[in-house]
Design a protein around this motif. Structure first.
Motif, short mmCIF file in Angstrom:
data_model
loop_
_atom_site.label_atom_id
_atom_site.label_comp_id
_atom_site.label_asym_id
_atom_site.label_seq_id
_atom_site.Cartn_x
_atom_site.Cartn_y
_atom_site.Cartn_z
N SER A 88 0.83 -1.20 0.00
CA SER A 88 0.00 0.00 0.00
C SER A 88 0.86 1.25 0.00
O SER A 88 0.39 2.33 0.26
CB SER A 88 -0.91 -0.01 1.22
N SER A 92 0.37 8.36 -3.22
CA SER A 92 -0.53 9.39 -2.70
C SER A 92 0.10 10.10 -1.51
O SER A 92 -0.20 11.24 -1.23
CB SER A 92 -1.83 8.77 -2.20
N THR A 198 -12.18 0.28 -4.51
CA THR A 198 -12.20 1.10 -3.28
C THR A 198 -10.78 1.48 -2.86
O THR A 198 -9.80 1.08 -3.50
CB THR A 198 -12.92 0.35 -2.13
N TYR A 199 -10.69 2.23 -1.78
CA TYR A 199 -9.40 2.69 -1.26
C TYR A 199 -8.66 1.52 -0.60
O TYR A 199 -9.15 0.95 0.36
CB TYR A 199 -9.67 3.82 -0.26
N ASN A 248 -13.31 7.37 -4.04
CA ASN A 248 -11.93 7.03 -4.39
C ASN A 248 -11.90 5.56 -4.80
O ASN A 248 -12.26 4.71 -3.99
CB ASN A 248 -11.02 7.26 -3.16
N PRO A 249 -11.51 5.24 -6.02
CA PRO A 249 -10.91 6.08 -7.06
C PRO A 249 -11.85 6.56 -8.16
O PRO A 249 -11.41 7.33 -9.02
CB PRO A 249 -9.91 5.09 -7.68
N TYR A 429 -6.80 -0.85 -6.53
CA TYR A 429 -8.09 -0.50 -5.94
C TYR A 429 -9.09 -1.65 -5.92
O TYR A 429 -10.19 -1.51 -5.41
CB TYR A 429 -8.71 0.68 -6.69
#
Lengths: 469, 469
Positions: A88, A92, A198-199, A248-249, A429
Motif C-alpha cells: 500500500s 498518494s 475502493t481505497y 476514491n478512485p 483498488y
C-alpha cells in the motif's frame, strides 16, 4: 522454486550467520514474487542437503520468516508463503520535496505552497501563549473539548448534520479513523462490504483485523443496491464502507435516492455504514453535495472526515461522528491506540475554526482546484483519439480513465514512471483481480501546477503512443 | 438476571424506539456488572413475553448490543455477554486542569508547569519559518530523516545502543508503538508473555489482536527466568514484553545477569523481546541503568521509547528501534495506522535534540524528581506502623506498596478517592486475578508538588485508619 533458492551464494567471510543470509535471500524472493504467495517452502531436510548446510540453519531461517510474517507454518505440513496484500506504499502519500523532478498525478494532497502556514503558525503560538504547558499535556481522549464544541456548531450550520460534542471523537487523520473504527467494531471472521473498486488503505485495515472484505460494484449514481442487498443477505456484514462524494478512485457521487435506499437497507439488515468524506465541499458546479450522515435519523452512520485534503495533511487531524451506542467503545479504542491526538494541533485547529478561517480556506481551495480541474479536463479531451473514456465528476481532485481493451494500466503506469510521471493503475483498488480490472488509471491534479499538468499529459500521450503501436 | 431486566421502565412518551431503550438499559446492566461476563441473555421469546413487547424489539436490542461489542451471538444457542477487559481509562492519562482539587498519585506525567514550553515554541516557529508548507505536508512514513539521524547519534553516545536510521520508526507516543508492534507481529491465537503484574494498556493491545497473554512473575532482579523458560516451552510465544527499568507497576529493575539470560532464551527459543523503556535515565543513585537493547547482538530486541515521561506527553512522540528483519513490516503497519506522525512536531523535536536541550532537560528533570522522590520516601516511612511494605527503587517515578493481609487495594483506593486522592490499586495490573493480587497500590509523585505529596500521604493515612479499625 527450489532451483531459485539453490542459487543463493552464502558469504562465509562476512560473519553473518548463514540462517540470516538465507532469511534475507528468501525474503527478497518472496517480495519479488519469485516465490509466489501460497506456495510451500521446500522441505527442511532436502533443502539443507541441496545447500550443504545444517537442518538447523534452514529451520532458523524459516522461523525468522514466520516471525516477520512472510510465511505461516501449518502443523505437520510445512511452511507456506503468506497471502499478503499488494503493497500500500502508494505515491498518494509521498512527501514532495522541492527537488523532485517527477510529475505526480498520484498525490491528492494540496501543494505545500498553498497551505495556510502563517495563519496556523499564528494560532499555534497563540495556543501556546494562552495554555502554556497544558497545550503539551495529555488531552481528553475523545478530543479537546472546545474543538469538539466548535465542530458541532460547524457541522450543523454548514453540513446540515446534527450531532453533539459527546458523539465526536477527534482522530489523528482519516487513516487513524479507519483503524480505530475497525478495531472497535470488527473481529476475526467478520465481513465488511466495500465499494468495488475502493481505497486500498481501508482494505488493508479491515484485513489486518482478520475480516473478509466483500466488494460490491459502484456506478455513477452510487453503490449497486441490488448487488448490495444480495450480498448483505449472504454475508451479514457488520459494516458497509462507502465514500458517497467523489468516491476514491472512481470520482462517482451518490444520488440522493441511493443514499436514502442505503440507509433503509442499513436499518432493515442492522449494519453500520462507515461514510468517509474527505472532500464533499469540492463541487465545481452549482450542485451541492449530500452526505449520508445528514439523512441518518436512525444513528446508523459512522461519519469520518479528515482535514488532510482540504487543509494540510501534516496536521494529522480528523474526526469521527459516532453513533451514540458506539461512543464508549470508540473512545476506549482511541486510548489503547495512542492515548490522545496532539493537544497543541487541536488547539490551533480550534482557533482556526472559531475565527472562520476554515470556510474562507475552502472557498480559496475550491477556486484553485476548480481552475486546475478545468485545465486537466481540457487536456484530457485530447486523449479521445486513443479510445480512452472518462467520467466527468464536476468536483473532487481526480479523473478516473478507462483505457481501451488490451491496454494494461499497470504497464502504462510503469511506462509513465520511466518517463517521469506518476499515475495510479486500477489493480491497487480492486481486492479481487481479473484482467478486466487492469484497465483504469486515476489521475489527480491536486498537487500539480498548470505547467506540470500540461507536461504530465504530454508524457501520458507519449507513453500511450509507445504502448499502442 | 432475568429479574433485573424485567425491572426496566419503558418511556413510551419520549418517542425513542423501545429497542434502543432496552439496549441502553442492558448496556448499563453489563457495565455495572449487574449482568456478569459470560452469562447468557434471556431467550428472545420469553423476555418479549415478560416485558410485553414484540420479539423484534428484543432482537433489535440484542443485535445493537452485539454490534457495539457487549455481547456475542453463538449460532443456535443465543447471546452471551462478552468477556471484556477491566476498563483501561486509567487516571495516569487524566489531563490535569488548573482547577482540579484532587491530588493525583496516579499520574506519571510531569506537571505541565515544568514543561520546556518556551524552548519548544521557539523550535516550532523555527521549523515553520524554515520549511514552510513542507512542515505541514506528509512525512516519510518511518519518520523525518534528520530526526532519525540525530536519534542514532544520540543512542550511540548516551545509551550505548548501536543502530542506524533505517531501523528507527518514529511513532506518536509509546502507546502507538505498542499498537504498531502488535499489529505487525501478532495474529489471532498467538501467545505473548508479559511480566506479572504489567501495564494494562499493553495487555489491552495484545488482547485486541486476539492474542493470549501469559503472565510470568517478576521479582526485584527482573522476570522469573525459570518460570519464563517453562512457559516459553509450553506456549511458544512470538513476543515477550518487558520493562527492564523501573518496571510498571512494581518499580523493579533487571540485573545485568537477568538481561543476559533473557537474551539467551530469546535466541534459543526464537522469540522477539519488546523492551519498553520510558525512564531508564531516572536513576537517583550512582547506579547507571542498563537496557536490554545495548546487549542485543542478535537483533532480538524491539526497543520502544517514548518522550512522554521525561519531556512532554502531549508531544505524542516516541520511537521504535526495529530488528532489521522487521523494518518493512513495521513501516507498512505505521502507514496503515495513521500514514505518518506529525511532521511539525518531529521537526521541533529534531531541533531540540540537535541543540542538546534533551540532555540538559534530563538533568533538570532528574533533579526535580529526585527531590520529590526523597520527600515521598520520607513520608512513606511513616506508614510502617500500618504493616505496609515497599521496595525502594532508587529511581523512577513510583512506589509500589504491599498492604497488610486482608486489606483490599480496591477498597482503599475507593476510600482515598472519596477523600480527594487518586491512587492506583493492583488489580488493574494483573491479567489473572485472585484475592492475593488485590494487595498492592502504586503511588507516583510525578505530577505533584511537595505540598500535594504531604497532603496525599495524610489522606492515605486517614483512609488506612478508617479501613483498619
Amino acid at each position: 522454486m527450489k532451483h531459485k533458492i539453490v542459487r543463493i551464494q552464502f558469504d562465509t567471510k562476512s560473519g553473518e550467520p548463514l540462517y540470516l543470509q538465507l532469511f534475507q535471500y528468501l525474503k527478497e524472493c518472496i517480495l519479488n514474487e519469485e516465490i509466489i504467495y501460497g506456495s510451500k517452502l521446500p522441505a527442511i531436510r532436502s533443502l539443507a542437503k541441496e545447500l550443504g548446510v545444517n537442518n538447523i540453519t534452514i529451520i532458523n531461517a524459516y522461523k525468522q520468516l514466520e516471525l516477520a510474517g512472510y510465511v505461516t507454518s501449518k502443523q505437520g505440513s510445512g511452511y507456506y508463503v503468506s497471502k499478503r496484500l499488494r503493497t500500500s506504499l502508494s505515491p498518494s502519500y509521498t512527501p514532495k520535496s522541492k527537488e523532485q523532478n517527477v510529475i505526480n498525478f498520484g498525490s491528492v494532497s494540496p501543494h505545500p505552497e498553498i497551505f495556510p502556514v502563517e495563519t496556523f503558525k499564528q494560532y499555534i503560538t497563540e495556543a501556546i501563549d494562552r495554555d502554556k504547558g497544558f497545550a503539551f499535556g495529555y488531552q481528553e481522549i475523545n478530543g479537546y473539548l472546545p474543538l469538539r464544541e466548535v465542530l458541532t456548531t460547524f457541522l450543523s450550520q454548514t453540513y446540515n448534520i446534527t450531532t453533539c460534542k459527546k458523539q465526536i471523537q477527534i482522530v489523528s487523520g482519516g487513516q487513524q479513523g479507519l483503524d480505530i473504527i475497525a478495531k472497535s467494531l470488527l473481529y476475526s471472521g467478520d465481513s465488511v462490504i466495500t465499494e468495488n473498486p475502493t481505497y486500498n488503505g481501508a482494505v488493508e485495515v479491515f484485513k489486518s483485523r482478520g475480516c473478509r472484505t466483500v466488494p460490491v460494484n459502484i456506478h455513477s449514481q452510487g453503490i449497486n443496491l441490488i448487488e448490495l442487498e444480495k450480498k448483505v443477505r449472504i454475508c451479514k456484514p457488520k459494516l458497509v464502507y462507502v465514500m458517497p462524494n467523489y468516491q476514491n478512485p472512481t470520482t462517482f457521487c451518490y444520488s440522493k435516492s441511493t443514499l436514502l435506499e442505503l440507509l433503509k437497507l442499513a436499518e432493515t439488515y442492522q449494519f453500520y455504514i462507515l461514510e468517509e468524506d474527505s472532500m464533499c465541499e469540492l463541487s465545481y458546479s452549482h450542485k451541492t453535495n449530500l452526505t449520508l450522515k445528514s439523512f441518518d435519523t436512525n444513528d446508523r452512520v459512522i461519519y469520518l472526515k479528515s482535514f488532510s485534503k482540504l487543509l494540510m495533511p501534516g496536521l494529522r487531524m480528523g474526526f469521527i461522528i459516532m453513533p451514540s451506542t458506539l461512543c464508549e467503545s470508540f473512545t476506549r479504542t482511541k486510548q489503547a491506540t495512542d492515548i490522545s491526538s496532539s493537544g497543541l494541533i487541536q488547539r490551533a485547529l480550534d482557533l482556526y475554526l472559531r475565527n472562520n478561517k476554515w470556510y474562507e480556506h475552502i472557498l480559496y481551495m475550491r477556486e484553485i482546484y476548480k481552475n486546475k480541474y478545468e485545465y486537466m479536463l481540457e487536456k484530457l479531451e485530447m486523449l479521445e483519439k486513443y479510445n480512452i473514456q472518462f467520467f466527468i465528476p464536476e468536483g473532487g481532485l481526480c479523473f478516473w480513465l478507462t483505457l481501451p481493451p488490451h491496454l494494461s494500466a499497470e504497464k502504462l503506469s510503469a511506462e509513465c514512471l520511466k518517463n517521469g510521471l506518476i499515475i495510479l493503475p486500477s489493480p491497487m483498488y480492486f481486492s479481487h483481480l481479473d484482467s478486466f480490472k487492469d484497465r483504469h488509471i486515476r489521475l489527480s491534479f491536486a498537487s500539480c501546477s498548470f505547467n506540470e499538468i500540461e507536461k504530465g499529459i504530454t508524457i501520458l500521450r507519449h507513453c500511450l503512443n509507445t504502448l499502442m503501436n
